[in-house]
Design a protein around this motif. Structure first.
Motif: not given
Length: 101
Positions: A10-34
């Motif tokens: 469960n901890v690994v999955l939550v950390l993976s989710l947070l990492r995915l959200v952080k990675c969306t910051g690299m795309h200009p349009r998805l960075a808005l979500l982040e």
């Protein structure tokens, strides 16, 4: 051992989710979500604390009031689980049949 493994996963999955959200910051349009989640994090955290406290209080009241009649409210832990499930609209099968409460 299995419980520890489940908690670890469960901890690994939550950390993976947070990492995915952080990675969306690299795309200009998805960075808005982040950026939106980053700015709202403080308010979301406080809202979560209030909701958890309210649910725990309602579970205590439900256990006190219905614990002697219903198995799904027999303990505060069972009442918390029941209330969490009921939050999403799934009520126990015999919920409307118990008229003596």
């Amino acid at each position: 051992s299995e419980s520890f493994f489940n908690q670890f996963c469960n901890v690994v999955l939550v950390l993976s989710l947070l990492r995915l959200v952080k990675c969306t910051g690299m795309h200009p349009r998805l960075a808005l979500l982040e950026r939106s989640l980053s700015k709202a994090w403080d308010d979301l955290w406080h809202t979560t604390i209030i909701i958890v406290l309210l649910m725990f209080c309602f579970a205590g009241i439900g256990s006190w009031r219905f614990g002697g009649y219903r198995e799904d409210f027999a303990t505060v832990d069972a009442a918390c689980q029941t209330l969490f499930i009921m939050t999403f609209g799934e009520f126990p099968d015999d919920w409307n049949e118990t008229g003596d409460l």
